[in-house]
Write a protein that holds these residues in place. Structure first.
Motif, short mmCIF file in Angstrom:
data_model
loop_
_atom_site.label_atom_id
_atom_site.label_comp_id
_atom_site.label_asym_id
_atom_site.label_seq_id
_atom_site.Cartn_x
_atom_site.Cartn_y
_atom_site.Cartn_z
N ASN A 14 7.65 5.49 -14.87
CA ASN A 14 7.27 6.91 -15.03
C ASN A 14 6.00 7.31 -14.30
N GLY A 15 5.21 6.33 -13.83
CA GLY A 15 3.88 6.65 -13.33
C GLY A 15 3.81 6.75 -11.82
N TYR A 16 2.62 7.05 -11.34
CA TYR A 16 2.40 7.15 -9.90
C TYR A 16 2.54 5.79 -9.21
N GLY A 17 2.14 4.71 -9.88
CA GLY A 17 2.23 3.38 -9.26
C GLY A 17 3.66 3.04 -8.86
N THR A 35 0.43 -5.96 -13.25
CA THR A 35 0.77 -5.27 -14.50
C THR A 35 -0.19 -5.68 -15.61
N TRP A 36 -0.68 -4.68 -16.33
CA TRP A 36 -1.62 -4.92 -17.42
C TRP A 36 -1.04 -5.94 -18.39
N VAL A 37 -1.81 -6.97 -18.73
CA VAL A 37 -1.29 -8.11 -19.50
C VAL A 37 -0.54 -7.68 -20.78
N LEU A 72 -2.37 -8.76 -14.89
CA LEU A 72 -3.70 -8.33 -14.44
C LEU A 72 -4.41 -7.59 -15.56
N ASP A 73 -5.67 -7.91 -15.78
CA ASP A 73 -6.52 -7.02 -16.57
C ASP A 73 -7.76 -6.75 -15.75
N ALA A 74 -7.81 -5.54 -15.22
CA ALA A 74 -8.83 -5.18 -14.22
C ALA A 74 -10.20 -4.90 -14.83
N VAL A 75 -10.37 -5.09 -16.13
CA VAL A 75 -11.73 -4.97 -16.67
C VAL A 75 -12.45 -6.33 -16.69
N HIS A 119 -4.59 1.03 -6.13
CA HIS A 119 -5.15 1.03 -7.49
C HIS A 119 -4.60 2.26 -8.18
N SER A 120 -3.70 2.04 -9.15
CA SER A 120 -3.10 3.17 -9.86
C SER A 120 -3.26 2.95 -11.35
N LEU A 121 -4.51 2.78 -11.77
CA LEU A 121 -4.75 2.49 -13.18
C LEU A 121 -6.01 3.17 -13.67
N LEU A 170 -5.99 6.55 -7.11
CA LEU A 170 -5.55 7.85 -7.64
C LEU A 170 -6.69 8.48 -8.42
N THR A 171 -6.96 9.76 -8.11
CA THR A 171 -8.02 10.44 -8.84
C THR A 171 -7.50 11.78 -9.37
N TYR A 172 -8.38 12.50 -10.05
CA TYR A 172 -7.98 13.76 -10.69
C TYR A 172 -9.12 14.76 -10.55
N ALA A 189 -15.73 9.08 -14.74
CA ALA A 189 -15.14 7.91 -14.07
C ALA A 189 -14.47 8.33 -12.76
N LYS A 190 -13.79 9.48 -12.76
CA LYS A 190 -13.13 9.93 -11.53
C LYS A 190 -14.17 10.38 -10.49
N ALA A 191 -15.28 10.95 -10.94
CA ALA A 191 -16.34 11.31 -10.00
C ALA A 191 -16.90 10.05 -9.34
N SER A 216 -6.03 12.80 -4.86
CA SER A 216 -6.26 13.63 -6.03
C SER A 216 -4.94 14.29 -6.39
N ALA A 217 -4.30 13.72 -7.42
CA ALA A 217 -2.92 14.10 -7.75
C ALA A 217 -2.88 15.18 -8.82
N GLY A 218 -1.87 16.02 -8.74
CA GLY A 218 -1.62 17.00 -9.80
C GLY A 218 -1.01 16.31 -11.01
N PRO A 219 -0.73 17.09 -12.05
CA PRO A 219 -0.29 16.52 -13.33
C PRO A 219 1.12 15.94 -13.29
N LEU A 220 1.28 14.76 -13.89
CA LEU A 220 2.58 14.07 -14.00
C LEU A 220 2.72 13.55 -15.43
N ARG A 221 3.93 13.67 -15.99
CA ARG A 221 4.17 13.23 -17.36
C ARG A 221 4.32 11.71 -17.43
N SER A 222 3.27 10.97 -17.13
CA SER A 222 3.31 9.50 -17.19
C SER A 222 2.95 9.06 -18.61
N ARG A 223 3.07 7.76 -18.84
CA ARG A 223 2.68 7.23 -20.15
C ARG A 223 1.20 7.50 -20.44
N ALA A 224 0.35 7.23 -19.43
CA ALA A 224 -1.09 7.43 -19.62
C ALA A 224 -1.40 8.91 -19.87
N ALA A 225 -0.72 9.81 -19.14
CA ALA A 225 -1.01 11.23 -19.29
C ALA A 225 -0.56 11.74 -20.65
P1 NAI Z 1 0.55 5.10 -15.88
O1 NAI Z 1 0.55 4.91 -17.35
O2 NAI Z 1 1.85 4.96 -15.17
O3 NAI Z 1 -0.46 4.11 -15.15
C1 NAI Z 1 -1.64 3.63 -15.69
C2 NAI Z 1 -1.53 2.11 -15.68
O4 NAI Z 1 -2.79 1.52 -15.90
C3 NAI Z 1 -0.59 1.58 -16.77
O5 NAI Z 1 0.42 0.81 -16.16
C4 NAI Z 1 -1.52 0.69 -17.59
O6 NAI Z 1 -0.85 -0.43 -18.11
C5 NAI Z 1 -2.56 0.31 -16.56
N1 NAI Z 1 -3.83 -0.20 -17.08
C6 NAI Z 1 -4.63 0.35 -18.03
N2 NAI Z 1 -5.72 -0.42 -18.22
C7 NAI Z 1 -5.60 -1.48 -17.37
C8 NAI Z 1 -6.39 -2.64 -17.11
N3 NAI Z 1 -7.53 -2.87 -17.78
N4 NAI Z 1 -5.98 -3.52 -16.18
C9 NAI Z 1 -4.81 -3.31 -15.51
N5 NAI Z 1 -4.02 -2.24 -15.72
C10 NAI Z 1 -4.41 -1.34 -16.65
O7 NAI Z 1 -0.09 6.54 -15.63
P2 NAI Z 1 -0.43 7.38 -14.32
O8 NAI Z 1 -0.74 8.73 -14.85
O9 NAI Z 1 0.59 7.23 -13.29
O10 NAI Z 1 -1.80 6.76 -13.82
C11 NAI Z 1 -2.00 6.16 -12.55
C12 NAI Z 1 -3.24 6.75 -11.90
O11 NAI Z 1 -3.00 8.12 -11.59
C13 NAI Z 1 -4.49 6.72 -12.79
O12 NAI Z 1 -5.62 6.42 -12.02
C14 NAI Z 1 -4.56 8.16 -13.27
O13 NAI Z 1 -5.86 8.54 -13.66
C15 NAI Z 1 -4.12 8.88 -12.02
N6 NAI Z 1 -3.74 10.29 -12.18
C16 NAI Z 1 -2.77 10.67 -13.05
C17 NAI Z 1 -2.44 12.01 -13.22
C18 NAI Z 1 -1.36 12.43 -14.18
O14 NAI Z 1 -1.24 13.63 -14.47
N7 NAI Z 1 -0.53 11.52 -14.67
C19 NAI Z 1 -3.12 13.07 -12.44
C20 NAI Z 1 -4.11 12.56 -11.50
C21 NAI Z 1 -4.41 11.22 -11.40
#
Ligand code: NAI
Length: 286
Positions: A14-17, A35-37, A72-75, A119-121, A170-172, A189-191, A216-225
């Motif tokens: 569902n996400g941008y990645g 992938t986040w552990v 992966l755990d990127a922290v 980097h899409s996290l 990916l930024t916002y 964080a995005k700044a 800098s992406a527009g809004p998407l109905r991802s899990r994180a969003a």
């Molecule tokens: P997503 O839920 O598909 O992706 C976020 C991913 O980050 C998830 O797979 C999650 O498991 C992973 N993650 C979280 N903490 C982590 C860690 N410590 N180590 C490794 N992986 C970790 O959601 P989305 O929205 O596609 O997010 C991808 C990027 O797009 C993010 O940077 C988000 O800020 C950015 N973005 C999203 C927008 C939106 O409306 N969905 C708009 C603009 C930017």
């Protein structure tokens, strides 16, 4: 010869990645993901059981292949950084080599090099709180997971990125304009991520000729969003106010990433590239 991409931050379709992986695969790249552990088991079993097969279909009808999924755990940068409670956590104990440094080493051992780093996290534990109510711990956690994670990823992968390679995050727009509801230090964080994109473009450019850009992406109905809680409102707002009235598809962001990773973008670095139906250009709503 085909390129190889490592995309950090894919745990479902569902996400941008995921969309970026597909666009790169459609352009002929070999796909590796990080992938986040805690999300690894469910992602791998869903992949195996064919749950994503419909979303794996590429424009030519073939299915995207993910050559390898890395935990992966990127922290965490290296094993010394990992606290005891994470080491012994059930969700982490079954995996190994998931700090940034170890993941880069594993990719190097398996494949030698990559051409594209994505980097899409992001993660902000207090994202639903206004900045005025955000704790120091929550703010620093947002910066660690969403900004420094990129510095660390690029630092550790840079030695194995081939000449001509490029890196994308990916930024916002909440980084530069007020978006009420995008709290917990996520706007900060995005700044940081956008500023770092410029500095890293200089350093990686001078060091290896590698390009560094952020979308800098527009809004998407991802899990994180969905976890932020206002995504439907942001999508409606964009449709009502952006120059282009259509809903944004993840594929449009994926295709921009494929362009940025390609030789067509060979002079583009240090940039914030808007892929948002033009919403960033509006001064007032209509
Ligand atoms: P997503 O839920 O598909 O992706 C976020 C991913 O980050 C998830 O797979 C999650 O498991 C992973 N993650 C979280 N903490 C982590 C860690 N410590 N180590 C490794 N992986 C970790 O959601 P989305 O929205 O596609 O997010 C991808 C990027 O797009 C993010 O940077 C988000 O800020 C950015 N973005 C999203 C927008 C939106 O409306 N969905 C708009 C603009 C930017």
């Amino acid at each position: 010869k085909g390129k190889r991409a490592f995309i950090a931050g894919v745990a479902d379709d569902n996400g941008y990645g995921w969309a970026i992986a597909k666009s790169l695969a459609a352009a002929g790249a070999e796909i590796l993901v990080g992938t986040w552990v805690p999300a690894l088991n469910i992602f791998e079993s869903s992949l195996r059981r064919g749950k994503f097969d419909e979303s794996r279909v590429l424009p030519d009808g073939s299915l995207m292949e993910i050559t390898k999924v890395y935990p992966l755990d990127a922290v965490f940068d290296n094993p010394e950084d990992v606290p005891e409670e994470i080491k012994t956590n059930k969700r982490y104990a079954g995996s190994s080599n998931w700090t940034v440094q170890e993941a880069a080493e594993c990719v190097k051992n398996d494949f030698g090099s990559i051409d594209v780093l994505v980097h899409s996290l992001a993660n902000g534990p207090e994202v639903v709180k206004p900045l005025l109510e955000t704790s120091r711990k929550g703010y620093l956690a947002a910066i660690s997971a969403s900004s420094y994670s990129y510095v660390s990823l690029l630092k550790h992968f840079l030695p194995i990125i081939n000449p001509g390679g490029s890196s994308i995050s990916l930024t916002y727009i909440a980084s530069e304009r007020i978006i009420p509801g995008y709290g917990g230090g996520m706007s900060s964080a995005k700044a940081a991520l956008e500023s770092d994109t410029r500095v890293l473009a200089f350093e990686a450019g001078r060091k290896k000729g590698i390009r560094v850009n952020t979308i800098s992406a527009g809004p998407l109905r991802s899990r994180a969003a969905k976890a932020i809680g206002f995504i439907d409102m942001m999508i409606d707002y964009s449709s009502a106010n952006a120059p282009l009235e259509k809903e944004l598809s993840a594929e449009e962001v994926g295709n921009t990433a494929a362009f940025l990773a390609s030789p067509l973008a060979s002079a583009i670095t240090g940039g914030v590239i808007y892929v948002d139906n033009g919403l960033n250009a509006m001064g007032v709503g209509v």
